[in-house]
Design a protein around this motif. Structure first.
Motif, PDB file in Angstrom:
ATOM      1  N   ARG A 115       3.497   1.490 -10.081  1.00 48.40           N
ATOM      2  CA  ARG A 115       2.928   0.352 -10.671  1.00 48.40           C
ATOM      3  C   ARG A 115       3.431  -0.609  -9.792  1.00 48.40           C
ATOM      4  NH1 ARG A 115       2.728  -2.258 -16.471  1.00 48.40           N
ATOM      5  NH2 ARG A 115       0.554  -3.126 -16.292  1.00 48.40           N
ATOM      6  N   VAL A 116       2.683  -1.512  -8.808  1.00 51.49           N
ATOM      7  CA  VAL A 116       3.142  -2.760  -8.150  1.00 51.49           C
ATOM      8  C   VAL A 116       2.669  -4.155  -8.599  1.00 51.49           C
ATOM      9  CG1 VAL A 116       3.318  -3.450  -5.695  1.00 51.49           C
ATOM     10  CG2 VAL A 116       3.284  -0.963  -6.200  1.00 51.49           C
ATOM     11  N   PHE A 117       3.705  -4.890  -9.024  1.00 52.40           N
ATOM     12  CA  PHE A 117       3.238  -6.404  -9.111  1.00 52.40           C
ATOM     13  C   PHE A 117       3.672  -7.180  -7.880  1.00 52.40           C
ATOM     14  CE2 PHE A 117       3.614  -4.781 -13.343  1.00 52.40           C
ATOM     15  CZ  PHE A 117       2.544  -5.350 -13.864  1.00 52.40           C
ATOM     16  N   GLY A 118       2.743  -7.977  -7.242  1.00 50.61           N
ATOM     17  CA  GLY A 118       3.186  -8.485  -5.845  1.00 50.61           C
ATOM     18  C   GLY A 118       3.021 -10.019  -6.388  1.00 50.61           C
TER      19      GLY A 118
ATOM     20  N   PRO B 298       0.765  -1.265   0.147  1.00 57.91           N
ATOM     21  CA  PRO B 298      -0.028  -0.091  -0.104  1.00 57.91           C
ATOM     22  C   PRO B 298       0.928   1.209   0.094  1.00 57.91           C
ATOM     23  CG  PRO B 298      -1.034  -1.657   1.599  1.00 57.91           C
ATOM     24  CD  PRO B 298       0.453  -2.051   1.381  1.00 57.91           C
ATOM     25  N   MET B 299       1.866   1.377   0.630  1.00 54.11           N
ATOM     26  CA  MET B 299       2.833   2.421   0.583  1.00 54.11           C
ATOM     27  C   MET B 299       3.593   2.686  -0.670  1.00 54.11           C
ATOM     28  SD  MET B 299       5.337   2.006   3.980  1.00 54.11           S
ATOM     29  CE  MET B 299       4.848   1.778   5.739  1.00 54.11           C
TER      30      MET B 299
ATOM     31  N   ASP C 251      -6.034 -12.300  -3.927  1.00 51.21           N
ATOM     32  CA  ASP C 251      -7.237 -11.194  -3.909  1.00 51.21           C
ATOM     33  C   ASP C 251      -6.836  -9.867  -2.837  1.00 51.21           C
ATOM     34  OD1 ASP C 251      -8.824 -12.996  -5.322  1.00 51.21           O
ATOM     35  OD2 ASP C 251      -9.638 -13.919  -3.606  1.00 51.21           O
ATOM     36  N   ALA C 252      -6.128 -10.152  -1.767  1.00 48.98           N
ATOM     37  CA  ALA C 252      -5.813  -9.022  -1.043  1.00 48.98           C
ATOM     38  C   ALA C 252      -4.700  -8.098  -1.722  1.00 48.98           C
ATOM     39  CB  ALA C 252      -5.015  -9.849   0.239  1.00 48.98           C
ATOM     40  N   LEU C 253      -3.772  -8.550  -2.543  1.00 51.24           N
ATOM     41  CA  LEU C 253      -3.015  -7.673  -3.408  1.00 51.24           C
ATOM     42  C   LEU C 253      -3.999  -6.898  -4.287  1.00 51.24           C
ATOM     43  CD1 LEU C 253      -0.069 -10.246  -4.196  1.00 51.24           C
ATOM     44  CD2 LEU C 253      -0.137  -8.303  -2.737  1.00 51.24           C
ATOM     45  N   LEU C 254      -4.886  -7.226  -4.765  1.00 57.58           N
ATOM     46  CA  LEU C 254      -5.776  -6.817  -5.726  1.00 57.58           C
ATOM     47  C   LEU C 254      -6.222  -5.606  -5.017  1.00 57.58           C
ATOM     48  CD1 LEU C 254      -7.681  -9.423  -8.039  1.00 57.58           C
ATOM     49  CD2 LEU C 254      -6.071  -7.430  -8.675  1.00 57.58           C
ATOM     50  N   ASP C 255      -7.006  -5.912  -3.829  1.00 54.33           N
ATOM     51  CA  ASP C 255      -7.541  -4.891  -2.645  1.00 54.33           C
ATOM     52  C   ASP C 255      -6.765  -3.939  -2.421  1.00 54.33           C
ATOM     53  OD1 ASP C 255      -9.915  -6.475  -3.049  1.00 54.33           O
ATOM     54  OD2 ASP C 255      -9.667  -7.422  -1.190  1.00 54.33           O
ATOM     55  N   ALA C 256      -5.335  -4.143  -2.395  1.00 59.01           N
ATOM     56  CA  ALA C 256      -4.238  -3.287  -1.984  1.00 59.01           C
ATOM     57  C   ALA C 256      -3.906  -2.376  -3.253  1.00 59.01           C
ATOM     58  CB  ALA C 256      -3.228  -3.908  -1.241  1.00 59.01           C
TER      59      ALA C 256
END
Length: 234
Positions: free
Chosen positions: A26-29, A18-19, A39-44
Motif C-alpha cells: 500500500r503506497v502513499f506518495g 509502480p514497482m 493525479d499521476a500518483l493515483l494513476d500509478a
C-alpha cells in the motif's frame, strides 16, 4: 506493507511507485500540491499525500495519518535535465533538502512509529584514496566549492537516517542516474552511471529484511565497489 514515499514524483519515485504497487504494498506518495503530479500518483495506484518537507508540523501530521511501516526518502531539488545554468542554485537547494528536509522527515517517521527508512544518497563524493571505494571509506569532507556543499548535505542526511533511534536506517549511495525522466538518455562516459530503474529496484529491495547501513548502488566499475549491495540486496 504500508510505504510512504517522499519524492514520489521525482525521476526515481515515478519508476519506484509502480514497482511497490506491483509487489502488493500500500503506497502513499508525497507531493507538494494537488495537480497533474498527484493525479499521476493515483494513476500509478498510489494514494497522494500533499505535504512540504520544510513544513515540519504538516509533514509530521501527514506521515502520522498514513501509519507507514516504511518511509522511502527520494527527495531532491534539481533542474530538469540538470541544466548547467541552474545548477549552482540547485546544489544549495538540494543540500537544504538533504539536511533540513531529512531531519524533518526522520522526526516525522519516528513520531509515527516507522520501523524502517530507506534514503537516497550518492556514490561519487568519496575522499581521494585507494579504489574501488567501499562504504567504510570517508567522504570528501576537505572538498571546496559546490562539492563541499554537496558533501555537507549528504553527510547530514546519512547521519540523520543512520542514527535515528528505534528505526532501521538504510542509505543507498547511488551512481549518476540516467534513463527515462532523468534528462539523460544514455550513460555519460566515466560518470559512474546507474539506470533509473536499477535505482528504483534497489529501494524496493531495501524495504525488506536488509541490515541497517550504507550500500553503494552502482554498475560494475573500477572506482566504487557494489559488492556489499550484491551480497545483501541481491
Amino acid at each position: 506493507m504500508t510505504v510512504f514515499v517522499a519524492g514520489a514524483t521525482g525521476a526515481i519515485g515515478v519508476r519506484l511507485v509502480p514497482m511497490l504497487v506491483a509487489a502488493g504494498h500500500r503506497v502513499f506518495g508525497m507531493t507538494r500540491a494537488q495537480g497533474p503530479r498527484a493525479d499521476a500518483l493515483l494513476d500509478a495506484g498510489a494514494i497522494p499525500v500533499i505535504a512540504d518537507v520544510f513544513d515540519a508540523d504538516g509533514l509530521a501530521k501527514a506521515v502520522r495519518a498514513t501509519r507507514p511501516d516504511v518511509v522511502i526518502h527520494q527527495l531532491t531539488d534539481l533542474p530538469t535535465g540538470l541544466d548547467p545554468s541552474q545548477m549552482d542554485e540547485a546544489i544549495l537547494r538540494n543540500a537544504r533538502i538533504r539536511s533540513e528536509g531529512t531531519a524533518n522527515l526522520v522526526a516525522a517517521a519516528r513520531e509515527a512509529g516507522v520501523q524502517r527508512m530507506v534514503a537516497q544518497s550518492v556514490a561519487w563524493l568519496y575522499a581521494p584514496g585507494t579504489e574501488p571505494h567501499g562504504e567504510d571509506d570517508p567522504l570528501d569532507t576537505a572538498a571546496t566549492g559546490s562539492r563541499q556543499v554537496s558533501v555537507g548535505g549528504i553527510s547530514a542526511l546519512e547521519q540523520a537516517v543512520l542514527s535515528a533511534q528505534g528505526m532501521v536506517g538504510v542509505v543507498l549511495r547511488y551512481g549518476r542516474i540516467w534513463g527515462p525522466g532523468t534528462g539523460s538518455d544514455s550513460p555519460a562516459e566515466n560518470s559512474l552511471p546507474l539506470h533509473v530503474d536499477d535505482a528504483a529496484r534497489a529501494a524496493l529491495l531495501a524495504i525488506g529484511d536488509v541490515p541497517a547501513g550504507i550500500y553503494n548502488i552502482v554498475e560494475p566499475n573500477d572506482s566504487v565497489s557494489g559488492d556489499k549491495a550484491h551480497r545483501f540486496l541481491g
